[in-house]
Scaffold this motif. Sequence first.
Motif, mmCIF file in Angstrom:
data_model
loop_
_atom_site.group_PDB
_atom_site.id
_atom_site.type_symbol
_atom_site.label_atom_id
_atom_site.label_comp_id
_atom_site.label_asym_id
_atom_site.label_seq_id
_atom_site.Cartn_x
_atom_site.Cartn_y
_atom_site.Cartn_z
ATOM 1 N N LEU A 232 -1.190 7.223 -18.020
ATOM 2 C CA LEU A 232 -2.432 6.666 -18.548
ATOM 3 C C LEU A 232 -3.449 6.572 -17.426
ATOM 4 O O LEU A 232 -3.087 6.339 -16.272
ATOM 5 C CB LEU A 232 -2.146 5.272 -19.121
ATOM 6 N N VAL A 233 -4.728 6.766 -17.762
ATOM 7 C CA VAL A 233 -5.766 6.601 -16.734
ATOM 8 C C VAL A 233 -5.713 5.170 -16.220
ATOM 9 O O VAL A 233 -5.325 4.246 -16.944
ATOM 10 C CB VAL A 233 -7.170 6.925 -17.300
ATOM 11 N N LYS A 234 -6.111 4.960 -14.973
ATOM 12 C CA LYS A 234 -5.931 3.660 -14.340
ATOM 13 C C LYS A 234 -6.741 2.562 -15.012
ATOM 14 O O LYS A 234 -6.288 1.414 -15.149
ATOM 15 C CB LYS A 234 -6.315 3.755 -12.860
ATOM 16 N N TYR A 235 -7.946 2.903 -15.456
ATOM 17 C CA TYR A 235 -8.816 1.902 -16.084
ATOM 18 C C TYR A 235 -9.233 2.391 -17.478
ATOM 19 O O TYR A 235 -10.368 2.833 -17.680
ATOM 20 C CB TYR A 235 -10.044 1.625 -15.215
ATOM 21 N N PRO A 236 -8.344 2.315 -18.445
ATOM 22 C CA PRO A 236 -8.654 2.816 -19.798
ATOM 23 C C PRO A 236 -9.635 1.895 -20.519
ATOM 24 O O PRO A 236 -9.640 0.684 -20.303
ATOM 25 C CB PRO A 236 -7.288 2.803 -20.488
ATOM 26 N N ARG A 237 -10.444 2.491 -21.349
ATOM 27 C CA ARG A 237 -11.392 1.695 -22.144
ATOM 28 C C ARG A 237 -11.349 2.076 -23.634
ATOM 29 O O ARG A 237 -11.393 1.212 -24.494
ATOM 30 C CB ARG A 237 -12.826 1.889 -21.637
ATOM 31 N N ARG A 238 -11.271 3.376 -23.919
ATOM 32 C CA ARG A 238 -11.403 3.851 -25.310
ATOM 33 C C ARG A 238 -10.017 4.050 -25.923
ATOM 34 O O ARG A 238 -9.266 4.927 -25.508
ATOM 35 C CB ARG A 238 -12.200 5.146 -25.331
ATOM 36 N N ILE A 239 -9.707 3.241 -26.923
ATOM 37 C CA ILE A 239 -8.372 3.221 -27.519
ATOM 38 C C ILE A 239 -8.456 3.548 -29.004
ATOM 39 O O ILE A 239 -9.249 2.958 -29.740
ATOM 40 C CB ILE A 239 -7.710 1.839 -27.354
ATOM 41 N N GLY A 240 -7.641 4.486 -29.444
ATOM 42 C CA GLY A 240 -7.489 4.753 -30.873
ATOM 43 C C GLY A 240 -6.257 4.010 -31.365
ATOM 44 O O GLY A 240 -5.183 4.152 -30.787
ATOM 45 N N LEU A 241 -6.399 3.207 -32.407
ATOM 46 C CA LEU A 241 -5.308 2.356 -32.892
ATOM 47 C C LEU A 241 -4.978 2.682 -34.343
ATOM 48 O O LEU A 241 -5.858 2.669 -35.208
ATOM 49 C CB LEU A 241 -5.705 0.880 -32.781
#
Length: 365
Positions: A232-241
């Motif tokens: 995972l990218v270190k600082y994720p922001r955009r999440i699909g749930l």
Amino acid sequence: MPNLRNILHAWRENEASKKGVELFRILPTSAIDDIVRAMPKSKDELTAIKGIKDAKFAQYGQAILLMVSEHGGSASAKTVARDEGDQMHGIGESLAGIATTPDERTIFSVSTYLDEVNRALFRLRAPVKGEVIGVKFQGNAVYFSLRDAKDASTLSVFMWLRDFELAGIELADGLEVILVGRSEIYKPSGRYKFRAETIELVGEGAWKKAYDALKKKLAEEGLFDADRKRPLVKYPRRIGLITSRQGAVIHDFLNNLGRYGYKVTFHDSRVEGATAVKEILEAIAYLQTLKLDALVLVRGGGSLESLQAFNNEHVVRALAEFPVPTICAIGHDKDVPLAQLVADFAPSTPTATTAIFNAGWDALI
């Protein structure tokens, strides 16, 4: 009779099957929810709903307005059936409306009468269990009969090949299955058929056998290999749930997600039963069109049979091919769902899932 939401979902599945497209391309699930809330009575009211513009209205508008008119009345006028007895009562009332009365005799053409009968039959969507006999694949459909083991009663079944293939089941005479669908009379021939929408095996033993066979097949292809796992990218922001709006899982996930400016795009989907496969695949297909840092698929625990959607080959392959890292959190007692084996991360709870996202941000703080 079934409620408006169920009617709209069934209509959408039928249209998608006929055209061979994903469910959301007919109508997004969010639009169905908005229709149920708004109860539109005109073109202007319907096209005010997000996802339904003039082009969509030209294709489906009149059909949607008719369904709203027929199934969207007050609770006192249109009781929602909760069991098969209520459903049968509802269909009886519908058919009774066709019958002649002593003071008024209506003569139907054959075509009109069959249309009325099929409209009444369409309201009775039910699960049916029996043994498979006489399987025949022809063109883009599969035909077979469903036999009652007790008295040899037989139901003729038709199923679109696309819907059948989603189930990942190999049909054979004597196999016990549960079908969900509706009956209809095919007007050109006058023949009665049960049009199955979903098909599933009966019994934990049958599911375990299918689970083991598919697990071996996908493992040999290397889909579960450790070197396929993506970080995972270190600082994720955009999440699909993806999960059910009705369950507690979504609240657990959102309540434990840190306040680091996350943008969560939620797609409501059933997470249990054969119908869940279509909705999960629809959600994956839609979220694949967005720019995300990760995809999350979560649900609570359950038996092997209740987790069938997460052991479906199409769902597993869709996760394997998703363009960004995937996180699949599903509670389980024994056999790990195949969706978790193929995912890049497989925590056991929604809270553990949020810890994966929060880790980089927490360390930074």
